[in-house]
Design a protein around this motif. Structure first.
Motif, PDB file in Angstrom:
ATOM      1  N   ILE A 578      35.011  36.990  49.060  1.00  0.00           N
ATOM      2  CA  ILE A 578      35.749  36.442  47.915  1.00  0.00           C
ATOM      3  C   ILE A 578      34.789  36.147  46.764  1.00  0.00           C
ATOM      4  N   TRP A 579      33.614  35.630  47.100  1.00  0.00           N
ATOM      5  CA  TRP A 579      32.614  35.318  46.055  1.00  0.00           C
ATOM      6  C   TRP A 579      32.192  36.585  45.325  1.00  0.00           C
ATOM      7  N   VAL A 580      31.976  37.672  46.055  1.00  0.00           N
ATOM      8  CA  VAL A 580      31.577  38.953  45.442  1.00  0.00           C
ATOM      9  C   VAL A 580      32.688  39.475  44.536  1.00  0.00           C
ATOM     10  N   VAL A 581      33.933  39.395  44.986  1.00  0.00           N
ATOM     11  CA  VAL A 581      35.046  39.873  44.162  1.00  0.00           C
ATOM     12  C   VAL A 581      35.157  39.069  42.878  1.00  0.00           C
ATOM     13  N   VAL A 582      35.012  37.746  42.987  1.00  0.00           N
ATOM     14  CA  VAL A 582      35.108  36.886  41.790  1.00  0.00           C
ATOM     15  C   VAL A 582      33.987  37.213  40.808  1.00  0.00           C
ATOM     16  N   VAL A 583      32.780  37.434  41.326  1.00  0.00           N
ATOM     17  CA  VAL A 583      31.651  37.775  40.438  1.00  0.00           C
ATOM     18  C   VAL A 583      31.904  39.103  39.734  1.00  0.00           C
ATOM     19  N   LEU A 584      32.391  40.093  40.467  1.00  0.00           N
ATOM     20  CA  LEU A 584      32.664  41.397  39.846  1.00  0.00           C
ATOM     21  C   LEU A 584      33.770  41.297  38.797  1.00  0.00           C
ATOM     22  N   LEU A 585      34.839  40.569  39.114  1.00  0.00           N
ATOM     23  CA  LEU A 585      35.928  40.421  38.145  1.00  0.00           C
ATOM     24  C   LEU A 585      35.491  39.628  36.917  1.00  0.00           C
ATOM     25  N   THR A 586      34.565  38.679  37.104  1.00  0.00           N
ATOM     26  CA  THR A 586      34.087  37.877  35.977  1.00  0.00           C
ATOM     27  C   THR A 586      33.184  38.696  35.068  1.00  0.00           C
ATOM     28  N   THR A 587      32.328  39.507  35.667  1.00  0.00           N
ATOM     29  CA  THR A 587      31.397  40.301  34.847  1.00  0.00           C
ATOM     30  C   THR A 587      32.041  41.562  34.282  1.00  0.00           C
ATOM     31  N   TRP A 588      33.183  41.947  34.797  1.00  0.00           N
ATOM     32  CA  TRP A 588      33.838  43.174  34.321  1.00  0.00           C
ATOM     33  C   TRP A 588      34.161  43.116  32.825  1.00  0.00           C
TER      34      TRP A 588
END
Length: 622
Positions: A578-588
């Motif tokens: 979940i942490w990885v997904v949130v980081v990717l969605l935030t930096t997208w």
């Protein structure tokens, strides 16, 4: 029998010929009447002027000639149509020679008439003392914008005094103090100025003190002599005199036929250039001279009548600017859409006073024309390479040059916010000139952003302080602080910095010094002198956003440290994806805004991997 049609044909031709003769006769009679009447009027006008000058020259005593206040407006219904904005000549009808008298209307011709289009004698009053022979009067050419009406800072007495009203009927139009041969007039704004109908001289100085009236007339006489000697005189000529701080007398002439100001000598004026570089053509400087002409009419609008063609021309200019502002995002209009709409309404009301002596309407039209012609001069209207878009630079632009390495590093550290603000600033500050409509929109957007940053920073501060209050995060019993506590401290400092800077910048922008275009230009010029130039303003404006983002990043780091160091393996297997997904969605959104797409990177990586595999296979086969 054959002769009958021939006779009928001849009679028809005779009748047609007689009709044409009658029409020709009527046209010739009408032409003769117009020119003869005009010639007689000019002759009578010249005789009347000479007679007036003769009578006024004999009255040298100041006590016998009383000044007058605001003159009454005469009936203009039975007069000829107005074509220029020249001052109307006073009428002889009252006991006091210049009381309640106005002159001939000022009109505005469509054709441009040269200043020396017809000979005209310059009037020199015999009542003026010969002051200039003693070397006291020193003339210096000025422009209308150098009239210091708004810089005099004259204060009133604080002592309360009950004015004594005299008994009897009185309209209280005459001033308590008067000067011979001078009319005391009142501007629609309330400013007082003076006009001498004999010399056609305007002045904004207080001629009631220190015998200044005689000095002004002596300066006017000297200026008129210069004009007469150079031959640069015209029938609609006026003169404006301003006493300068160093004791000299500034002057300029006005030609209402050509709608310009001029001087009988060669002049190089920085004030006329208005900081515009690259002016080389006479047709270009014409716009600056006409802008100063309208500035003169704005300062001295009394006793003038509006020509119809001037109002129509102004309406056409505003209408085109209104249409351009609707259809183009880069309009050259110095006003925004709402202002242009209101101006059109005002002009429609002004049309009711066409060919009437109304100082309010004249001042309104002259002020609008001044602004539009200044814009034409700045935009090189009619010249090769004229500015066609508001963000178009006419000179070599520094914004296209590569940025220094320090600027690029700071731009990355501040999340590309300086680059975005720099583009907006360069659209507002073009060739050291403020685009006022864009500046107002730019400031409105900044105020909205800073208001939102203030709210977000306040929330971030509350979150950081609350996070420190969580048990186990900050242990006061130990001297050394944990990594989580240090990172939350950094987040708190960034949020507080964003909040303070947002409040400071909002206060600076709302300051009255930033409200006018001149104040904005001075502010931008001062910012351009810094180490980084105008880019320093972009960095300054990007600080609230960048600090707020850094505060959120530090908070996210602290939260991540707390999660990874205090959670068991089972919980981590759930949290890490979940942490990885949130980081990717935030930096997208950040990467997408900078044209950096993960899909493109993945495709390039796959293609690169395929190329590597192919090369490896080729090497093995060899």
């Amino acid at each position: 029998m054959a002769s009958l049609p021939l006779q009928k044909f001849v009679l028809q031709k005779l009748v047609t010929f007689i009709k044409h003769l009658k029409l020709l006769k009527s046209a010739v009679i009408l032409w003769i009447r117009q020119h003869v009447i005009t010639l007689l009027r000019r002759l009578l006008h010249g005789i009347s002027d000479k007679h007036d000058n003769h009578l006024l020259g004999q009255r040298s005593s100041v006590d016998r000639i009383m000044g007058a206040t605001q003159p009454a407006v005469g009936d203009t219904q039975n007069q000829t149509s107005v074509t220029t904005l020249v001052v109307r000549h006073p009428r002889r009808e009252d006991t006091y020679p210049f009381q309640n008298r106005v002159g001939s209307p000022l009109a505005f011709p469509s054709a441009q008439v040269p200043m020396d289009h017809q000979p005209h004698s310059v009037q020199i009053s015999s009542a003026v003392p010969n002051v200039h022979q003693s070397g006291v009067i020193n003339l210096r050419p000025i422009v209308a914008s150098q009239i210091g009406r708004y810089d005099r800072n004259i204060t009133q007495s604080k002592i309360f005094h009950v004015f004594e009203v005299s008994p009897g009927l009185d309209n209280f139009t005459k001033s308590s103090t008067t000067v011979a041969n001078w009319l005391q007039l009142t501007h629609p704004e309330g400013a007082r100025f003076f006009f001498n109908p004999l010399q056609k001289v305007f002045t904004d100085q207080n001629i009631l003190e220190n015998n200044l009236a005689f000095e002004i007339l002596a300066a006017a006489e000297q200026a008129n002599q210069k004009a007469a000697e150079s031959g640069r005189v015209c029938s609609t000529m006026e003169l404006a005199i301003e006493k300068l701080s160093e004791g000299n007398f500034g002057y300029y002439f006005v030609d209402h036929d050509a709608r310009i100001i001029f001087w009988p000598e060669t002049v190089q004026s920085r004030e006329l250039m208005n900081h515009v570089r690259g002016v080389t053509d006479r047709s270009h400087i014409r716009y600056a001279l006409e802008a100063q002409y309208w500035k003169h009419c704005t300062l001295f609008p009394n006793m003038r009548a509006l020509p119809e063609q001037v109002v129509d021309h102004l309406r056409d200019i505003i209408t085109y600017a209104h249409a351009e502002s609707i259809t183009s995002q880069t309009s050259l209009s110095p006003f925004d859409l709402d202002e242009l709409s209101n101006m059109l309404i005002v002009v429609e009301h002004v049309k009711d006073n066409i060919e009437k002596a109304n100082e309010h309407s004249v001042c309104i039209v002259a002020r609008y024309m001044d602004m539009f012609f200044r814009a034409k001069f700045v935009n090189f209207c009619g010249q090769l390479g004229a500015r066609l878009d508001a963000d178009q630079s006419l000179y070599d632009s520094d914004s296209k040059k590569p940025k220094p390495i320090l600027v690029r590093i700071l731009n990355i550290a501040l999340f590309n916010s300086p680059h975005i603000h720099s583009e907006s600033i360069h659209n507002v500050w073009v060739d050291n000139t403020v685009v006022k409509p864009r500046w107002k929109k730019f400031i409105s957007q900044l105020n909205s952003e800073w208001s939102s940053f203030t709210v977000f920073s306040t929330v971030m501060l509350a979150v950081d302080v609350s996070f420190l209050a969580v048990p186990g995060v900050d242990d006061p019993s130990t001297q050394s602080r944990s990594a989580v506590t240090i990172v939350i401290f950094l987040s708190t400092l960034c949020a507080m910095g964003s909040l303070v800077i947002s409040l400071v910048l909002a206060g600076q922008v709302s300051n009255s010094r930033r409200s006018s275009a001149g104040s904005v230009a001075n502010f931008m010029t001062s910012m351009s002198k810094s180490f980084l130039g105008i880019e320093s303003l972009a960095f300054m404006l990007s600080l609230p956003f960048a600090l707020l983002i850094w505060g959120m990043i530090f908070f996210a780091i602290g939260l991540s440290i707390l999660i990874f160091y205090t959670t068991d393996i089972v919980a981590l297997t759930v949290v890490i994806p979940i942490w990885v997904v949130v980081v990717l969605l935030t930096t997208w959104p950040v990467f997408a805004a900078n044209n950096f797409h993960i899909s493109d990177v993945a495709m390039r990586a796959v293609e690169s991997w395929k190329d590597i595999i192919k090369h490896m296979i080729i090497i093995r086969r060899r």
